[in-house]
Design a protein around this motif. Structure first.
Motif, PDB file in Angstrom:
ATOM      1  N   ILE A   1      -8.078   8.088  -2.562  1.00 33.82           N
ATOM      2  CA  ILE A   1      -7.182   6.792  -1.631  1.00 33.82           C
ATOM      3  C   ILE A   1      -7.542   6.482   0.223  1.00 33.82           C
ATOM      4  N   ARG A   2      -7.071   5.586   0.493  1.00 33.69           N
ATOM      5  CA  ARG A   2      -7.485   5.066   1.631  1.00 33.69           C
ATOM      6  C   ARG A   2      -6.604   4.276   2.036  1.00 33.69           C
ATOM      7  N   VAL A   3      -5.943   4.595   3.708  1.00 31.40           N
ATOM      8  CA  VAL A   3      -4.465   4.001   4.365  1.00 31.40           C
ATOM      9  C   VAL A   3      -4.811   2.960   5.090  1.00 31.40           C
ATOM     10  N   VAL A   4      -4.905   1.754   5.260  1.00 26.53           N
ATOM     11  CA  VAL A   4      -5.383   0.785   6.332  1.00 26.53           C
ATOM     12  C   VAL A   4      -3.673   0.575   7.007  1.00 26.53           C
ATOM     13  N   LYS A   5      -4.049  -0.702   7.793  1.00 25.60           N
ATOM     14  CA  LYS A   5      -3.101  -0.872   8.040  1.00 25.60           C
ATOM     15  C   LYS A   5      -2.596  -2.711   8.075  1.00 25.60           C
ATOM     16  N   CYS A   6      -2.183  -3.477   7.328  1.00 22.82           N
ATOM     17  CA  CYS A   6      -1.564  -4.813   7.915  1.00 22.82           C
ATOM     18  C   CYS A   6      -1.106  -5.168   9.809  1.00 22.82           C
TER      19      CYS A   6
END
Length: 725
Positions: free
Chosen positions: A380-385
């Motif tokens: 799982i990966r969480v990114v902020k754009c």
């Protein structure tokens, strides 16, 4: 012949009246025991005469002519006549025992002709024959506004014209004419079969009493009574209006949510393809996603949302795999460990994600990527754009699936989550069941197992039964617990959290607000003046689950106002149905409770402003049945007052007739008590011998009673017949 058969009497009954008043229908209803439907009654009128030869040709007609009235066996022979005024009917009047003078309830001219033409003709040929005035088509007095009847009239126009209220003949008008001529008055209806047998039984009584005066030695006529009272006919109460609910478009809206990808905040990677979805949908459907997204991912997403310059990463646990955006497909794909640095450079360049620089000692991005110890989920990966497309979530959760779940199977699972349907062409039973078991998707597991065991075909209605628990789970998880909420509504008496994506899919004004270039499209807190927590909570229950909880009738106006404000017609209908159910239940429990009348009275005018037409119609129907309690209400509009007065139940004419009937019954009972002998000696003195009965006494027996011109109701008990004098 009378001496040889003293207990059998033959009565000739002649039926006269204008054309199309219902003479032949009345005769057929009695002689043939024929019940007719509304469509048969609405056929084009063809002048006919019921032939007297029916008694000789048909045995069943002859058998039905025999009847026992007050202990006397009577054979009733009915004679039909033409309604044309210029016809010669002297052959029909010959040796007649009783005459029925008929007119139509919906034709005042036929009533006037009874006095101007028919009564003088009868008296010219039958000066001493008893006459009964009969009003036919009694059912049209309340059916002239019935939609079914009006549709029949419209289909058969111009041959049949729907009667107007001004055309109706009220009972007091017919009774006044009968009183003027000193005859009896009755009403009948072949549609409801009201008064059909009663009018002929009383016609037989009138004929036998007249015969008893001429043949006083016939002892079998001693117990014949005078024609009895006819109780007023109470028209049936109008049917309770039904709530017409707009068809549900819940699945269509969820399909739009899947296709349009409103504020999608999660990408599921299966092989070379990624599927944009929503966290709240996948967490509600699968236990594996729910555990994954509600533990570390929630805290990580909140921390990423607060940070604008850098993203906090979750520390990795073990070996991990990475992903990349392919040059052609623009989707995140799995890559080898050697390409990991180039992968994150592409992600940073294309999505403008704020990622911490990698350290020399670590070959994968720290605190952004995490492996998952699950057979179906790899990482799982969480990114902020920052530079994102409009109406797209800034925080993206990327979940990479293992090789146990193929791309086609994942596509079918996502389709079932949103739409409740499976593609039969691409359906792989064993693989989908395995994937559903791994992800904890119990409804899909049960559906797949049931199809495998029963060898059933793909039926949409059958599959929707297994999709039903999902909307309820959405309501429990996100309306009550507010998980994964991305927007806050500031209401008059509090705040409430929700999800932009499902609001856009289910409500057009919300879609325009979030998708357009308005201030609310990028705001985390949205002010919603004029709305309270109670109404907004029920609104969210409807948006998430397409159902609403119990609605209090006293507080339904604020919910109807909100639903009408957001152009949600189905929600208006559901609120109407809930309120009506509550009021109906209260009526059943308390029995015509005054509180229900007060609530209906308070709702009648306001609900019309919010397009709650079903509820307004039900309140009107309820108030029409309690007109005496609401006729003096001051806050009703003039139009509502006139409508209630015109459609009240029971109608005014019935109330007047019932009061008159009760008065006549009381007078008759009092008269019976005065004439009833108190001892056997007085009885012997008052009875006397029939051979020396005075003329005054005979005239008192046969004289018409002023209280006989009435109608009947089914629920009014029939009065006891008068004792013979």
């Amino acid at each position: 012949m009378d001496n040889e058969q003293p207990h059998q009497e033959l009565v000739k009954c002649v039926v006269v009246g204008d054309t199309a008043v219902g003479k032949t229908r009345l005769i057929c209803a009695r002689a043939c025991n024929k019940h007719v439907s509304l469509s048969q009654l609405m056929t084009t009128h063809v002048p006919t005469v019921w032939a007297i030869d029916q008694y000789r040709i048909y045995k069943d007609v002859l058998e039905r002519s025999w009847e026992v009235v007050d202990g006397v066996n009577v054979s009733l022979r009915l004679w039909d006549t033409f309604g044309d005024h210029e016809k010669d009917r002297r052959f029909a009047y010959g040796r007649s025992d009783v005459v029925l003078l008929c007119f139509s309830i919906t034709n005042p001219i036929s009533l006037r002709n009874c006095g101007a033409m028919w009564y003088p003709e009868i008296r010219r040929f039958c000066p001493n024959t008893p006459i009964l005035l009969v009003g036919c088509k009694n059912d049209l007095r309340y059916m002239y506004r019935d939609e079914t009847y009006l549709n029949f009239c419209k289909d058969r126009s111009p041959f049949i014209r729907a009667p107007r209220k001004s055309d109706l003949v009220m009972p007091d008008q017919g009774r006044a004419l009968a009183h003027e001529f000193g005859i009896y008055y009755y009403e009948t209806s072949v549609f409801t079969y009201y008064g059909v047998n009663e009018v002929f039984e009383n016609a037989i009584r009138a004929a036998l009493i007249a015969r008893r005066q001429q043949r006083f030695w016939m002892t079998n006529l001693k117990r014949v009574q005078r024609p009895l009272l006819q109780a007023p006919f109470r028209p049936p109460r109008p049917m309770e209006p039904e709530v017409a609910v707009v068809n549900s478009v819940y699945l269509e809206n969820m399909t739009t949510l899947l296709r349009q990808q409103y504020f999608s905040d999660m990408v599921i990677i299966c092989g070379p393809k990624g599927f944009p979805v929503h966290r709240f949908m996948m967490a509600a459907a699968c236990e594996a996603f729910h555990r994954l997204l509600t533990t570390d991912c929630v805290s990580l997403s909140a921390e990423l949302a607060r940070s604008s310059s850098e993203s906090s990463m979750v520390s990795s646990m073990g070996e991990a795999t990475t992903g990349d955006f392919d040059e052609d497909t623009e989707y995140l794909i799995r890559q080898d460990q050697a390409k990991q640095m180039r992968v994150w450079d592409q992600i940073k360049r294309r999505s403008s994600c704020q990622i911490l620089p990698l350290s020399d000692s670590c070959k994968k991005p720290p605190d952004l990527y995490r492996e998952v110890n699950h057979p179906a989920i790899v990482s799982i990966r969480v990114v902020k754009c920052e530079k994102i497309q409009h109406a797209t979530s800034q925080t993206q959760t990327i979940v990479t699936m293992s090789k146990l779940i193929s791309q086609a199977v994942m596509q079918e699972i996502i389709n079932f989550v949103y739409t409740g349907q499976l593609d039969s062409a691409a359906f792989k039973q064993q693989e989908i069941r395995q994937a559903a078991e791994l992800l904890g998707f119990h409804e899909l597991t049960k559906l797949n197992q049931f199809i495998l065991d029963q060898h059933l075909l793909f039926d949409k209605g059958f599959m929707l039964q297994f999709h039903t628990p999902l909307p309820q789970r959405l309501r429990d998880m996100y309306v009550e617990r507010n998980l994964f909420a991305d927007v806050t509504f500031d209401l008059d008496d509090g705040i409430h959290l929700a999800h932009r994506a499902i609001l856009m899919a289910r409500c057009d004004p919300m879609k325009a607000m979030f998708q357009g270039h308005f201030r609310e499209s990028n705001s985390r807190v949205i002010s919603f003046p004029g709305v309270k927590m109670y109404a907004f909570h029920i609104l969210l229950c409807y948006i998430y689950s397409d159902k609403i909880p119990k609605v209090e009738p006293a507080r339904c106006l604020e919910l109807l106002e909100l639903a009408n404000r957001l152009c949600m017609n189905r929600l208006v209908n559901l609120v109407e149905a809930r309120v009506i159910d509550q009021l109906q239940h209260q009526d059943r429990v308390c029995g015509e409770d005054d509180q229900v009348v007060e609530i209906a009275l308070s709702l009648l005018e306001p609900v019309k402003l919010h397009n709650a037409h079903n509820l307004a119609e039900w309140c009107t129907w309820r108030l029409c049945g309690a007109y005496d309690r609401v006729c003096r209400a001051k806050h009703l509009s003039q139009a509502s007052r006139e409508y209630l007065a015109d459609n009240r139940w029971p109608p005014v004419w019935y109330v007047k007739e019932y009061d008159y009937y009760q008065k006549c019954v009381n007078e008759q009972t009092k008269e019976q008590k005065e004439l009833r002998p108190t001892t056997s000696v007085q009885a012997a003195q008052q009875t006397g011998c029939l051979c020396f009965t005075s003329k005054v006494r005979r005239s008192s027996e046969t004289g018409p009673d002023a209280s006989t011109a009435l109608c009947r109701t089914e629920d009014v008990p029939h009065p006891a017949p008068m004792a013979p004098l």
